[in-house]
Design an enzyme around this catalytic site. Structure first.
Site, PDB file in Angstrom:
ATOM      1  N   ARG A  54       0.838  -1.217   0.000  1.00  0.00           N
ATOM      2  CA  ARG A  54       0.000   0.000   0.000  1.00  0.00           C
ATOM      3  C   ARG A  54       0.871   1.265   0.000  1.00  0.00           C
ATOM      4  O   ARG A  54       0.464   2.318  -0.499  1.00  0.00           O
ATOM      5  CB  ARG A  54      -0.987  -0.005   1.180  1.00  0.00           C
ATOM      6  CG  ARG A  54      -1.917   1.180   1.213  1.00  0.00           C
ATOM      7  CD  ARG A  54      -3.280   0.897   1.862  1.00  0.00           C
ATOM      8  NE  ARG A  54      -3.174   0.165   3.114  1.00  0.00           N
ATOM      9  CZ  ARG A  54      -2.719   0.663   4.256  1.00  0.00           C
ATOM     10  NH1 ARG A  54      -2.326   1.925   4.322  1.00  0.00           N
ATOM     11  NH2 ARG A  54      -2.668  -0.070   5.347  1.00  0.00           N
ATOM     12  N   ASP A 180      -6.231  17.627 -15.553  1.00  0.00           N
ATOM     13  CA  ASP A 180      -6.576  16.267 -15.975  1.00  0.00           C
ATOM     14  C   ASP A 180      -6.204  16.174 -17.457  1.00  0.00           C
ATOM     15  O   ASP A 180      -6.908  16.674 -18.325  1.00  0.00           O
ATOM     16  CB  ASP A 180      -8.066  15.998 -15.740  1.00  0.00           C
ATOM     17  CG  ASP A 180      -8.464  14.573 -16.143  1.00  0.00           C
ATOM     18  OD1 ASP A 180      -7.763  13.976 -16.980  1.00  0.00           O
ATOM     19  OD2 ASP A 180      -9.485  14.083 -15.635  1.00  0.00           O
ATOM     20  N   LYS A 203      -7.116   4.703 -20.092  1.00  0.00           N
ATOM     21  CA  LYS A 203      -7.329   5.122 -21.471  1.00  0.00           C
ATOM     22  C   LYS A 203      -6.066   4.853 -22.311  1.00  0.00           C
ATOM     23  O   LYS A 203      -5.752   3.721 -22.565  1.00  0.00           O
ATOM     24  CB  LYS A 203      -7.740   6.597 -21.497  1.00  0.00           C
ATOM     25  CG  LYS A 203      -8.813   6.971 -20.447  1.00  0.00           C
ATOM     26  CD  LYS A 203     -10.153   6.313 -20.684  1.00  0.00           C
ATOM     27  CE  LYS A 203     -11.130   6.466 -19.523  1.00  0.00           C
ATOM     28  NZ  LYS A 203     -11.399   7.807 -19.073  1.00  0.00           N
TER      29      LYS A 203
END
Ligand SMILES: *Cc1c(COP(=O)(O)O)cnc(C)c1O
Length: 389
Positions: A54, A180, A203
């Protein structure tokens, strides 16, 4: 050692000195250890060692370093999805009493995060048009404005913001910028004075529609400031996914170029069709964002939106008639996709806001893949003829 013990303490296969794998291994281990506690506390271990997945993982770290370099920065945090990256950039930089400036032209889930969920934590927002520089300057000048969230080009309508102007305004007022940059990709916009880049790696980076991921990229100091939040948030990228992203990135430039070439050819085709009212693609010379995009970007990406001269029923019939374009959200994968924009990407907007965003009931978004462009154009042609003929 009994076999019951052996199955959990398995033989180790060490590579002889000089015998290297050509492809880096996937480090699946959640935990990393040292022979002694003393060694685990040493300077080298603290600076470069691994402890718990993590916090960090060598395979994921390889992806972070590569993505950061492609975006012309030196650090990054990979997370489980693009939205986790959006959230990390927000949670890492704002607190109760602060205000976020966002745009009506932005990606729907990002608007939902800021307009629906952030108010629960006492974080306000102002939603503007990305072209309204006077209003943006005014909102950035407010004492409580702490973060500017924007996209270039915007999803879904391909508006092209003036990245340099927005960054300069934000810098003047001490506001953190989050770009973004999913549509433009990791190889674009690196030269601007952006504090944090966010990408949905789902993407173009992954590129095959089979893995989800996100990343926040920035200079070391800024990334260090938000890493404890990322580790605690727990939206960790799985190293198997990190591997798929690293593999996807090997063909990233080839694919992005092909997406862009196909999208430009399709935008040119659509702009000549009488059934099409308006095409939105910054690669077209007549697009209002073309000059700016040409200065800011190397290429224009694989997404093309357009308005049909049709009502909603005929627009949906056209989408249903397409055979090579799958009707679904997402973009940047090798296969072509199509989306009814208002239904998929505008459902949180009022009538007035839809108008300001330029989204109508006949607006269609194509995420152009890397198939042969002649087949894609033939498919669009048959769907137009079937629907309008
Ligand atoms: C897809 C997308 C996201 C969200 O990414 P996920 O990986 O689906 O969570 C964020 N921003 C933009 C611009 C996107 O297109």
């Amino acid at each position: 050692m009994r076999k019951e013990t052996r199955v959990t303490h398995q033989p180790e296969v060490e590579l002889p000195p000089g015998n290297e794998p050509v492809i880096a291994p996937i480090h699946r281990s959640v935990k990393f250890t040292y022979p002694t506690i003393e060694e685990s506390l040493g300077a080298e271990a603290r600076a470069h060692g691994f402890e718990y997945m993590r916090d960090s993982n060598p395979t994921t770290r390889q992806l972070e370093l590569l993505a950061a370099e492609l975006q012309d920065r030196n650090d990054a945090i990979a997370v489980a999805t693009g939205m986790a990256a959006v959230w990390l950039s927000l949670l890492g930089n704002v607190q109760t009493g602060d205000r976020v400036v966002l745009f009506v032209e932005s990606y729907r889930p990002t608007r939902v995060a800021i307009r629906r969920f952030l108010p629960r934590f006492g974080i306000a927002h102002t939603m503007l048009s990305i072209h309204d520089h006077d209003a943006i300057e005014r909102e950035l000048a407010r004492d409580d404005t702490k973060l500017l969230m924007f996209e270039a080009p915007t999803n879904p309508m391909l508006h092209v913001p003036d990245v340099a102007a927005l960054c300069a305004m934000a810098r003047r007022h001490g506001v953190v910028t989050v770009l973004d940059n999913t549509f433009a990709g990791l190889h674009n916009h690196g030269g601007f004075d952006v504090d944090y880049y966010v990408h949905s790696l789902t993407k173009y980076a992954g590129g095959h529609g089979d893995a989800m991921g996100g990343i926040v990229i920035g200079d070391e100091k800024r990334i260090r400031a938000i890493r404890p939040q990322a580790v605690n948030l727990g939206a960790t990228m799985d190293p198997g996914v990190s591997y798929l992203m690293l593999r996807g990135l090997k063909t990233y430039y080839l694919r992005y170029r092909c997406h862009s070439d196909n999208a430009l050819a399709i935008a040119e085709f659509l702009s000549k069709r009488p059934e099409v009212e308006k095409v939105y693609y910054p690669g077209l010379p007549e697009d209002p964002g073309h000059a700016l995009a040409k200065r800011q970007m190397h290429d224009f990406g694989g997404v093309v939106s357009f308005d049909l001269a049709a009502d909603k029923a005929r627009t949906w019939a056209f989408i249903d008639a397409l055979e090579l374009f799958a009707t679904t959200a997402s973009l940047g994968s090798v296969d072509s996709l199509v989306a009814p924009v208002q239904l998929y990407l505008g459902s949180d907007l009022s009538k007035d806001e839809l108008g300001r965003a330029g989204i109508g009931e006949s607006t269609v978004r194509l995420a152009v893949g890397i198939e042969h462009v002649d087949d894609l154009i033939a498919d669009l042609t048959q769907a137009l003829e079937k629907t309008f003929g």
